[in-house]
Structures are given as C-alpha cells and as structure tokens.
Design a protein around this motif. Sequence first.
Motif, PDB file in Angstrom:
ATOM      1  N   GLU A 364       0.764  -1.185  -0.053  1.00 49.28           N
ATOM      2  CA  GLU A 364       0.098  -0.093  -0.011  1.00 49.28           C
ATOM      3  C   GLU A 364       0.750   1.275  -0.058  1.00 49.28           C
ATOM      4  N   ALA A 365       0.300   2.219  -0.759  1.00 49.52           N
ATOM      5  CA  ALA A 365       1.178   3.434  -0.909  1.00 49.52           C
ATOM      6  C   ALA A 365       0.268   4.628  -0.576  1.00 49.52           C
ATOM      7  N   THR A 366       0.792   5.915  -0.320  1.00 50.30           N
ATOM      8  CA  THR A 366       0.136   7.115  -0.393  1.00 50.30           C
ATOM      9  C   THR A 366       0.829   8.223  -0.913  1.00 50.30           C
ATOM     10  N   VAL A 367       0.144   9.013  -1.662  1.00 49.24           N
ATOM     11  CA  VAL A 367       0.811  10.416  -2.262  1.00 49.24           C
ATOM     12  C   VAL A 367       1.134  11.221  -1.202  1.00 49.24           C
ATOM     13  N   GLY A 368       2.414  11.671  -1.378  1.00 54.98           N
ATOM     14  CA  GLY A 368       2.900  12.552  -0.124  1.00 54.98           C
ATOM     15  C   GLY A 368       3.729  14.000  -0.753  1.00 54.98           C
ATOM     16  N   ARG A 369       4.213  14.583   0.121  1.00 55.33           N
ATOM     17  CA  ARG A 369       4.846  15.881  -0.259  1.00 55.33           C
ATOM     18  C   ARG A 369       6.164  15.802  -0.774  1.00 55.33           C
ATOM     19  N   LEU A 370       6.527  16.749  -1.817  1.00 58.72           N
ATOM     20  CA  LEU A 370       8.140  16.812  -2.153  1.00 58.72           C
ATOM     21  C   LEU A 370       8.392  18.268  -1.784  1.00 58.72           C
ATOM     22  N   PRO A 371       9.614  18.205  -1.316  1.00 58.80           N
ATOM     23  CA  PRO A 371      10.612  17.327  -1.295  1.00 58.80           C
ATOM     24  C   PRO A 371      10.013  16.492   0.365  1.00 58.80           C
ATOM     25  N   PHE A 372      10.632  15.416   0.600  1.00 57.25           N
ATOM     26  CA  PHE A 372      10.438  14.696   1.845  1.00 57.25           C
ATOM     27  C   PHE A 372      11.093  15.268   3.112  1.00 57.25           C
ATOM     28  N   ILE A 373      12.377  15.968   2.755  1.00 56.12           N
ATOM     29  CA  ILE A 373      13.270  16.510   3.513  1.00 56.12           C
ATOM     30  C   ILE A 373      13.495  17.914   3.376  1.00 56.12           C
ATOM     31  N   GLU A 374      13.105  18.806   3.833  1.00 56.56           N
ATOM     32  CA  GLU A 374      13.775  20.212   3.263  1.00 56.56           C
ATOM     33  C   GLU A 374      15.361  20.200   3.114  1.00 56.56           C
ATOM     34  N   PRO A 375      15.741  20.851   1.914  1.00 64.32           N
ATOM     35  CA  PRO A 375      17.379  20.723   1.850  1.00 64.32           C
ATOM     36  C   PRO A 375      17.922  21.847   2.731  1.00 64.32           C
ATOM     37  N   ARG A 376      19.199  21.563   2.840  1.00 60.68           N
ATOM     38  CA  ARG A 376      19.840  22.599   3.579  1.00 60.68           C
ATOM     39  C   ARG A 376      20.227  24.090   2.823  1.00 60.68           C
ATOM     40  N   GLU A 377      20.522  23.604   1.401  1.00 59.48           N
ATOM     41  CA  GLU A 377      20.904  24.830   0.524  1.00 59.48           C
ATOM     42  C   GLU A 377      19.820  25.959   0.503  1.00 59.48           C
TER      43      GLU A 377
END
Length: 377
Positions: A364-377
């Motif tokens: 099973e899967a669920t549509v999620g947000r991008l990015p999963f982790i906010e970038p450092r830059e």
Amino acid sequence: MQHNYTAPLIAIGPRVRKSPFFEATRRYGCKAYSIYNHMYMPLYYDDPVAEYWRLVNDVTVWDVACERQVEITGPDTFRFVQRLTPRNLTRCAVGQCKYVPITAEDGGMLNDPVLLRLGENHFWLSLADSDVLLWARGIAVNAGMNVTITEPDASPLALQGPRATAVMVDLIGDWVKELRYFWFRETDLNGIPLVVARSGWSKQSGFELYLRDGKYGDELWERVMEAGRRHEITPGAPSAIERIESGLLSYGSDMTEENNPFEIGLGKYVDLDQEADFIGKDALRRIKAEGIKQKLVGMEIHGEQLPLNEQRWPLQHNGEPCGVITSSTYSPRLKKNIALAIVSIAKAKLGTNLTVETPWGPAEATVGRLPFIEPRE
C-alpha cells in the motif's frame, strides 16, 4: 523480510571511457561502478547507507566527471543556447549557473543539465545521461548560426556535505564562503586550472570543481583528500537515498523523452512568453493549454523495508493501472519507504491511497509531499 542486494559486476575495459579520477577511485576502494554518459561512474566504496550518513553528517568527494560538458562558443552562441531550452536565459550572467530543461520538438525532455556561462559567447552544458553533444551538433547543422560545439577537457569533482565549505576553505581559501549558490569562479590551485561552482547533485551543501586539464586528475584528488582529512572526508558517490529525500530528479529514471517539463514539475523553467523561438515551443503551448494528463509526485510506500527499485513498479487504484514508481528507496532519517512516482492527474492529490506492485508482492502507498526533507541549501 530482509532484502539482500548485491550489485552485479561490471567489467573494466578500454571501450568505456575513464575519468581523470578513475585510478584514484580504484585506489581508494570503489566496489561498484555504473555506466553514465559512456563513462564509468563510481556507485559506492562502502555500504551505501553508511556513505549516505557521511554525506548527511560530514563531507564526501565524488568522481562525477561522467557529467560531460558540451561547450558552445562563437558569435551566435547565446541565440543558439536559447534555442535549445525553454528557460529564459536573458538574465543569466557570466559566472552564473542555471538549471535548464532541454526539449525536443514535441516538448519531450531530452536532458536536464546545469548551464554555466563562462563568457558572453561561451557556455557549458553539464549533462545528465543522454547524448546532447550529438543533439546540439545536429541542430547546429541547419540552424544558420555561427557556433562551435565541442566537448572540452573539463571534469567535475564534487564535494558534498555540511563540512564541504570547511574543506574548500582549507583547499582554496576563504573566498569560497562568499560564492553564492549556483554561481562559479575560475581559478587555479597551485597550477591546476579549475572552475569552482557552488552546486552539486545533493541538497546537503557543496561544490563542484571542474578540472580543466585531465592530467591533473590524480593530483587534484589527493589535494582534496589532504585538505579534507581533518574534516573526516571520505570518498563517495551520488546518493540515491538523499536525492529522493530531497526530490532531485534523475534523467532516465524519473523522466525520459516521453515526459514534458510540466508533468515532472519543471514548468517554472518554461517561458512561453519569451520572444525566442526555442525547440518545442509550439508543442509546450499546446500541452499547457490542454492540461497535463499525469504528474510526478512523492509517494510513501507502507510496510517492510524495500530496496532500491531496479525497474519501474506499476501503480494501481482499485485494480486499475494509474501510474508507476520511478525511483524508490528506504529513508534512514524518516524510517520509511519513499519514492518518486508518475501518476494520472486524477490520482495525484495529496493523501490518495494506491497499491504498488513490487517484485515481492503488492504494497500500500500514499501520495505525499515533495521534498520529503527540506534541503540545507
């Protein structure tokens, strides 16, 4: 269930090109290579998860000379480069980098390189994995423009990770701290000619050193390792885990010629109102007017830990096909399976539940947000 992954061997021979850093990568214990732009590209030296943590916490050095350069010079260079991409380049200054989609006449993606402007009529395209040198030369044949298109002696070496700036200060000098993201400066390191760019295929902060004379490959590698010793530098390679967490796209995996910029989230780089008549302009106008039929999204895959996908995994909704997983990994920071996927517009809404057909059975899967982790830059 534990999924054990062993990369198949790749034979080393004279047919595939070797970078100026290739012997150093072997000397430092590279265990696996891939082929990228007809060149050997290191995959890992240790366990890929251990290298991921070194990238996230410390600093790693990558041989990414496989990001081959297309050099375009001549009186009509700017007009020609603008012909290749839908991104408006009128505000691209000398010394600046730009992420540029390269599109075909039907609007399909041919590559997504980083463009570097070295002079008013001097550009490099730092390529993803496709033959843009041949494409550009083919376009030039009947373009009626005065340009010269070659592959220069330029090979990028990347330093990526939160300690990359400290290493670069010890290597080059304090001025690198003032280098803005996606800008570069030409310099030399005790006679080694370089273009130093604040860029790289991670979101952990870093630089790319474009070596402009391949005979210095081994010397540059060792100078970087010496400068990085007190910062715990280790050799590494682009991390599939980190780039999926950060939402970075991989040409050939997350997009191909079959995809247009709008459906893979690159619509902001398409300027349909500019005066320049770039390749694919009419097609992209039509696509935008009609609306896209599918979209690239983030996806969380529930259940047991899964390995990297070796092919696209089908997606279903109530038993009906609705898309594919393009890139998948297990995130050690999030402690769950995450993926990039292309799904039909009707199933792209955040929170939509889908089923993934993996080689080990449905999940099973669920549509999620991008990015999963906010970038450092």
